[in-house]
Design a protein around this motif. Structure first.
Motif, mmCIF file in Angstrom:
data_model
loop_
_atom_site.group_PDB
_atom_site.id
_atom_site.type_symbol
_atom_site.label_atom_id
_atom_site.label_comp_id
_atom_site.label_asym_id
_atom_site.label_seq_id
_atom_site.Cartn_x
_atom_site.Cartn_y
_atom_site.Cartn_z
ATOM 1 N N LEU A 43 33.709 34.702 -21.517
ATOM 2 C CA LEU A 43 34.971 35.095 -20.890
ATOM 3 C C LEU A 43 35.276 36.578 -21.106
ATOM 4 N N GLY A 44 34.389 37.251 -21.821
ATOM 5 C CA GLY A 44 34.589 38.673 -22.084
ATOM 6 C C GLY A 44 34.046 39.523 -20.952
ATOM 7 N N GLY A 45 33.286 40.531 -21.322
ATOM 8 C CA GLY A 45 32.807 41.484 -20.331
ATOM 9 C C GLY A 45 33.698 42.707 -20.309
ATOM 10 N N HIS A 46 33.600 43.482 -19.260
ATOM 11 C CA HIS A 46 34.387 44.715 -19.185
ATOM 12 C C HIS A 46 34.597 45.086 -17.729
ATOM 13 N N VAL A 47 35.693 45.813 -17.462
ATOM 14 C CA VAL A 47 36.050 46.227 -16.104
ATOM 15 C C VAL A 47 36.442 47.699 -16.116
ATOM 16 N N GLY A 48 35.974 48.436 -15.131
ATOM 17 C CA GLY A 48 36.365 49.831 -14.976
ATOM 18 C C GLY A 48 36.542 50.159 -13.503
ATOM 19 N N CYS A 90 41.301 45.405 -20.442
ATOM 20 C CA CYS A 90 40.588 46.111 -19.370
ATOM 21 C C CYS A 90 40.892 45.581 -17.972
ATOM 22 N N ALA A 91 40.952 44.266 -17.787
ATOM 23 C CA ALA A 91 41.158 43.711 -16.441
ATOM 24 C C ALA A 91 42.563 44.018 -15.925
ATOM 25 N N TYR A 104 41.617 37.932 -18.504
ATOM 26 C CA TYR A 104 40.229 38.278 -18.808
ATOM 27 C C TYR A 104 39.518 38.593 -17.485
ATOM 28 N N PRO A 105 38.345 39.244 -17.548
ATOM 29 C CA PRO A 105 37.713 39.780 -16.331
ATOM 30 C C PRO A 105 37.475 38.791 -15.198
ATOM 31 N N ARG A 106 37.139 37.522 -15.510
ATOM 32 C CA ARG A 106 36.858 36.577 -14.419
ATOM 33 C C ARG A 106 38.053 36.436 -13.483
ATOM 34 N N TRP A 153 25.134 34.110 -18.710
ATOM 35 C CA TRP A 153 26.178 34.944 -18.104
ATOM 36 C C TRP A 153 27.321 34.102 -17.540
ATOM 37 N N ASP A 154 28.504 34.705 -17.497
ATOM 38 C CA ASP A 154 29.666 34.061 -16.901
ATOM 39 C C ASP A 154 29.434 33.894 -15.397
#
Length: 198
Positions: free
Chosen positions: A47-52, A137-138, A165-167, A195-196
């Motif tokens: 459920l993590g990850g990152h967004v930019g 981040c999201a 979260y990013p999703r 991977w998600d």
């Protein structure tokens, strides 16, 4: 006179085409967890990850912790909007092959200029703490997009709840991309990680 009119027409057409081809691109690193013992754990797991957000070519702005991260913003330090190259952003969790998504969003010249300016301001003066139950981040990426006509402005509380979260943000972007015919590129990650999904 005819030559002058042709030159003016060409310059005007070129400027119009340049304006029509401006984009804000959301970049996403999918959350994951290791399949192999040689792989490390990532913050948030699947459920993590990152967004930019790429606010101008090669300039990706993303929101990171700036110190202590508590459950609530009152217990957390101010976060940091940072600027990375595209390659640097995708190396957030290491430079191995990561599952990634890019959503290319057409914006106007005025939006493009405003977005870049606001991003620079937030890099210099971050506006809020980075907290587990707060802006991350999201939600921060959505906040930047809300300065354009892409998505409406909403309260920080709603941003946190809707894009926890990013999703959550990925699903919104994919749904809008289908409707608006935005270009979406998904690159599969290395097989040694789980991977998600969308």
């Amino acid at each position: 006179m005819k030559h002058l009119l042709l030159i003016l027409f060409f310059v005007n057409s070129t400027w119009t085409n340049a304006q029509d081809s401006l984009f804000a691109t959301v970049h996403v690193i999918y959350g994951s967890k290791p399949k192999a013992k040689t792989e490390g754990k990532w913050f948030g797991g699947k459920l993590g990850g990152h967004v930019g957000l790429e606010v101008s070519p090669g300039k990706v702005v993303h929101f990171n912790p700036g110190g202590a991260v508590g459950a609530w913003q009152k217990n957390s330090d101010t976060g940091r909007y940072v600027v990375s190259t595209l390659e640097g952003f995708y190396c957030t969790f290491g430079c191995d092959s990561v599952k990634q998504m890019a959503v290319k969003i057409p914006i106007s010249a005025a939006e493009f200029k405003a977005l870049d300016s606001i991003a620079d301001h937030y890099v210099a003066q971050p506006p809020y703490p980075y907290a587990f139950f707060g802006m991350r981040c999201a939600a921060a990426c959505y906040h930047l997009l809300s300065f354009t006509n892409v998505y409406p402005e909403i309260s920080k509380r709603k941003m946190v709840r809707r894009f926890f979260y990013p999703r959550k943000l990925r699903k919104r972007l994919i749904k809008t991309a289908k409707k608006e015919h935005w270009k979406v590129t998904i690159t599969e990650g290395q097989a040694s990680r789980k991977w998600d999904h969308d």
